[in-house]
Design a protein around this motif. Structure first.
Motif, PDB file in Angstrom:
ATOM      1  N   VAL A 145       0.834  -0.897  -0.191  1.00  0.00           N
ATOM      2  CA  VAL A 145       0.072   0.383  -0.538  1.00  0.00           C
ATOM      3  C   VAL A 145       0.798   1.292  -0.017  1.00  0.00           C
ATOM      4  O   VAL A 145       0.507   2.025  -0.714  1.00  0.00           O
ATOM      5  N   LYS A 146       1.540   1.238   0.670  1.00  0.00           N
ATOM      6  CA  LYS A 146       3.016   2.196   0.993  1.00  0.00           C
ATOM      7  C   LYS A 146       3.569   2.676  -0.243  1.00  0.00           C
ATOM      8  O   LYS A 146       3.139   4.316  -0.783  1.00  0.00           O
ATOM      9  N   ILE A 147       3.625   1.535  -1.501  1.00  0.00           N
ATOM     10  CA  ILE A 147       4.643   1.582  -2.401  1.00  0.00           C
ATOM     11  C   ILE A 147       3.430   2.067  -3.408  1.00  0.00           C
ATOM     12  O   ILE A 147       4.291   3.200  -3.957  1.00  0.00           O
ATOM     13  N   LEU A 148       2.511   1.871  -3.602  1.00  0.00           N
ATOM     14  CA  LEU A 148       1.413   2.565  -4.180  1.00  0.00           C
ATOM     15  C   LEU A 148       1.208   3.709  -4.151  1.00  0.00           C
ATOM     16  O   LEU A 148       1.357   4.260  -5.310  1.00  0.00           O
ATOM     17  N   PHE A 149       0.434   3.595  -3.054  1.00  0.00           N
ATOM     18  CA  PHE A 149       0.947   5.617  -2.879  1.00  0.00           C
ATOM     19  C   PHE A 149       1.526   6.557  -2.824  1.00  0.00           C
ATOM     20  O   PHE A 149       1.475   7.475  -3.076  1.00  0.00           O
ATOM     21  N   GLU A 150       2.690   6.316  -2.097  1.00  0.00           N
ATOM     22  CA  GLU A 150       3.876   7.155  -2.656  1.00  0.00           C
ATOM     23  C   GLU A 150       4.644   6.960  -4.430  1.00  0.00           C
ATOM     24  O   GLU A 150       5.019   8.351  -4.479  1.00  0.00           O
ATOM     25  N   TYR A 151       4.846   5.810  -4.663  1.00  0.00           N
ATOM     26  CA  TYR A 151       5.577   5.853  -5.600  1.00  0.00           C
ATOM     27  C   TYR A 151       4.551   5.738  -6.899  1.00  0.00           C
ATOM     28  O   TYR A 151       5.115   6.034  -8.090  1.00  0.00           O
ATOM     29  N   GLY A 152       3.651   5.824  -6.295  1.00  0.00           N
ATOM     30  CA  GLY A 152       2.091   6.044  -8.158  1.00  0.00           C
ATOM     31  C   GLY A 152       1.528   6.760  -7.678  1.00  0.00           C
ATOM     32  O   GLY A 152       0.023   7.008  -8.500  1.00  0.00           O
ATOM     33  N   GLU A 153       1.194   7.244  -6.548  1.00  0.00           N
ATOM     34  CA  GLU A 153       0.524   7.928  -5.705  1.00  0.00           C
ATOM     35  C   GLU A 153      -0.890   7.537  -6.574  1.00  0.00           C
ATOM     36  O   GLU A 153      -1.684   8.861  -7.102  1.00  0.00           O
ATOM     37  N   GLU A 154      -1.520   6.312  -5.600  1.00  0.00           N
ATOM     38  CA  GLU A 154      -2.752   5.803  -6.828  1.00  0.00           C
ATOM     39  C   GLU A 154      -3.222   6.027  -5.624  1.00  0.00           C
ATOM     40  O   GLU A 154      -3.290   5.488  -4.273  1.00  0.00           O
ATOM     41  N   ARG A 155      -4.576   6.334  -5.932  1.00  0.00           N
ATOM     42  CA  ARG A 155      -5.553   6.541  -4.738  1.00  0.00           C
ATOM     43  C   ARG A 155      -6.120   5.779  -4.519  1.00  0.00           C
ATOM     44  O   ARG A 155      -6.587   5.228  -3.347  1.00  0.00           O
ATOM     45  N   TYR A 156      -6.534   4.506  -4.850  1.00  0.00           N
ATOM     46  CA  TYR A 156      -6.991   3.258  -5.189  1.00  0.00           C
ATOM     47  C   TYR A 156      -6.257   1.638  -4.128  1.00  0.00           C
ATOM     48  O   TYR A 156      -6.343   1.340  -4.321  1.00  0.00           O
ATOM     49  N   ALA A 157      -5.156   2.299  -3.769  1.00  0.00           N
ATOM     50  CA  ALA A 157      -4.018   1.592  -3.292  1.00  0.00           C
ATOM     51  C   ALA A 157      -4.408   0.928  -2.486  1.00  0.00           C
ATOM     52  O   ALA A 157      -4.186  -0.666  -2.822  1.00  0.00           O
ATOM     53  N   LYS A 158      -5.112   1.081  -1.357  1.00  0.00           N
ATOM     54  CA  LYS A 158      -5.738  -0.021  -0.342  1.00  0.00           C
ATOM     55  C   LYS A 158      -6.732  -0.924  -1.590  1.00  0.00           C
ATOM     56  O   LYS A 158      -6.812  -2.102  -0.701  1.00  0.00           O
ATOM     57  N   LYS A 159      -7.243  -0.859  -1.531  1.00  0.00           N
ATOM     58  CA  LYS A 159      -8.839  -1.765  -2.642  1.00  0.00           C
ATOM     59  C   LYS A 159      -7.514  -2.969  -4.073  1.00  0.00           C
ATOM     60  O   LYS A 159      -7.851  -3.931  -3.661  1.00  0.00           O
ATOM     61  N   ILE A 160      -6.720  -2.212  -4.348  1.00  0.00           N
ATOM     62  CA  ILE A 160      -5.982  -2.565  -5.256  1.00  0.00           C
ATOM     63  C   ILE A 160      -4.939  -3.751  -4.556  1.00  0.00           C
ATOM     64  O   ILE A 160      -4.847  -5.082  -4.550  1.00  0.00           O
ATOM     65  N   VAL A 161      -4.303  -3.533  -3.776  1.00  0.00           N
ATOM     66  CA  VAL A 161      -3.567  -4.434  -2.848  1.00  0.00           C
ATOM     67  C   VAL A 161      -4.144  -5.471  -2.103  1.00  0.00           C
ATOM     68  O   VAL A 161      -4.005  -6.788  -2.418  1.00  0.00           O
ATOM     69  N   LYS A 162      -5.686  -5.162  -1.662  1.00  0.00           N
ATOM     70  CA  LYS A 162      -6.550  -6.286  -0.973  1.00  0.00           C
ATOM     71  C   LYS A 162      -6.720  -7.160  -1.607  1.00  0.00           C
ATOM     72  O   LYS A 162      -6.284  -8.304  -1.513  1.00  0.00           O
ATOM     73  N   LYS A 163      -7.131  -7.297  -3.614  1.00  0.00           N
ATOM     74  CA  LYS A 163      -7.250  -8.385  -4.450  1.00  0.00           C
ATOM     75  C   LYS A 163      -5.840  -9.028  -4.733  1.00  0.00           C
ATOM     76  O   LYS A 163      -6.219  -9.566  -5.037  1.00  0.00           O
ATOM     77  N   ILE A 164      -4.944  -7.854  -4.576  1.00  0.00           N
ATOM     78  CA  ILE A 164      -3.427  -8.831  -4.585  1.00  0.00           C
ATOM     79  C   ILE A 164      -3.399 -10.028  -4.005  1.00  0.00           C
ATOM     80  O   ILE A 164      -3.005 -11.187  -4.612  1.00  0.00           O
TER      81      ILE A 164
END
Ligand SMILES: C[S@@+](CC[C@H](N)C(=O)[O-])C[C@H]1O[C@@H](n2cnc3c(N)ncnc32)[C@H](O)[C@@H]1O
Length: 309
Positions: A149-168
């Protein structure tokens, strides 16, 4: 390797920005397919030297072919973060110019087996240097939920990071790029076209971590400035806000290093500027360039010059 396709971005702006002296030493720290490198080499005479560095063996092979007609070039497979060692090995104390065209090349994105692209299926790899051990597979399948989640937020500025990571996490092991794309798509609500491809931010974030793209950038810029001759120039092209922020703050710190409180009538810290910033605002590609090469759209070029003190 002859078909290494990469349109050099902001080409004239870079060669002008470097203010090339025909007998100078120029380092292209991201030689890629040698597009910028060839334009620099064109401007050198027999006393000049172009050193091209890339950590991707395929880029070095392509640049070798592209630059074979120039005799004053040296190509080195290395990480530009090792710039001090590279120049020391070549017994070069200082250079007249550095160029960094950061990020991934079109060739890397279009290489169907390297896993950089969300457009076709490939094993999750994304390594620029295929001798490195950690791949995108290791990160996607091995990192904890919190780390991802931290990586997707920090390096992707991905606002749906939590949802994506749960599915991964639920789908592990995730083996291929298109498997990852469909997981991301299933996690995202409708996103307007302006948000870009749904997988764009996640792929950027994972690629940055696989290649440790941002960790040493600030230090590398500082090293390059220290290795510049007086009046030498450094030109850096970035493609996303995280890279550009590092370039901008590094330049700013070296152009205005004084740490004295604003209320002080004069400087007592004694820190002297090392550079002057040539491009107050980043230089962006014009409409013609973005129409011809859509990948240039997000490019920003910043230029600085070493002071003579
Ligand atoms: C945008 S491309 C450069 C394209 C090049 N300017 C041209 O005209 O063909 C970026 C290149 O930098 C390389 N690269 C990225 N980070 C690097 C690093 N830390 N050290 C060395 N090469 C790096 C990549 O492998 C890639 O080939």
């Amino acid at each position: 390797m002859l078909n290494f396709s990469h349109n050099p971005v902001l080409l004239n702006e870079c060669t002008e920005g470097l203010d090339i002296k025909p007998d100078g030493i120029y380092i292209d720290g991201t030689i890629g397919g040698g597009g910028h490198g060839a334009a620099i080499a064109e401007k050198l005479d027999t006393n000049g030297l172009l050193i091209g560095i890339d950590r991707d063996e395929a880029a070095i092979s392509a640049a070798k072919i592209r630059l074979q007609k120039f005799h004053n070039t040296k190509l080195i497979k290395s990480n530009h973060d090792n710039i001090r060692q590279v120049l020391e090995d070549l017994k070069i104390e200082a250079a007249d110019g550095f160029l960094l065209d950061l990020g991934v090349s079109s060739h890397q994105l279009d290489s169907k087996d390297r896993g950089f692209s969300y457009r076709w299926d490939a094993p999750l790899d994304m390594r620029m240097d295929t001798c490195e051990n950690i791949t995108a597979y290791d990160i996607i399948n091995g990192y904890s939920e919190g780390e991802l989640v931290k990586i997707l937020f920090e390096y992707g500025e991905e606002r749906y990071a939590k949802k994506i990571v749960k599915k991964i996490i639920a789908a592990r092991p995730v083996k291929t790029t298109l498997q990852l794309v469909s997981i991301i798509e299933s996690a995202l609500p409708y996103t307007p076209p302006a948000y870009g491809h749904p997988a764009m931010r996640t792929f950027q974030a994972i690629r940055i971590v696989v290649n440790k793209e941002l960790i040493l950038l600030g230090k590398t810029i500082k090293n390059m400035v220290e290795l510049l001759k007086p009046k030498g120039r450094i030109c850096i092209i970035s493609f996303h806000s995280l890279e550009d922020r590092i370039v901008k703050t590094s330049f700013k710190k070296m152009a205005d290093p004084c740490e004295c409180p604003k209320s002080m009538p004069y400087c007592v810290c004694g820190k002297q500027p090392e550079i002057k910033i040539i491009s107050r605002k980043p230089i962006r590609p014009g409409a013609d360039e973005t129409a011809e090469n859509p990948r240039s759209k997000s490019a920003k070029l910043r230029i600085a010059e070493k002071l003579s003190n």
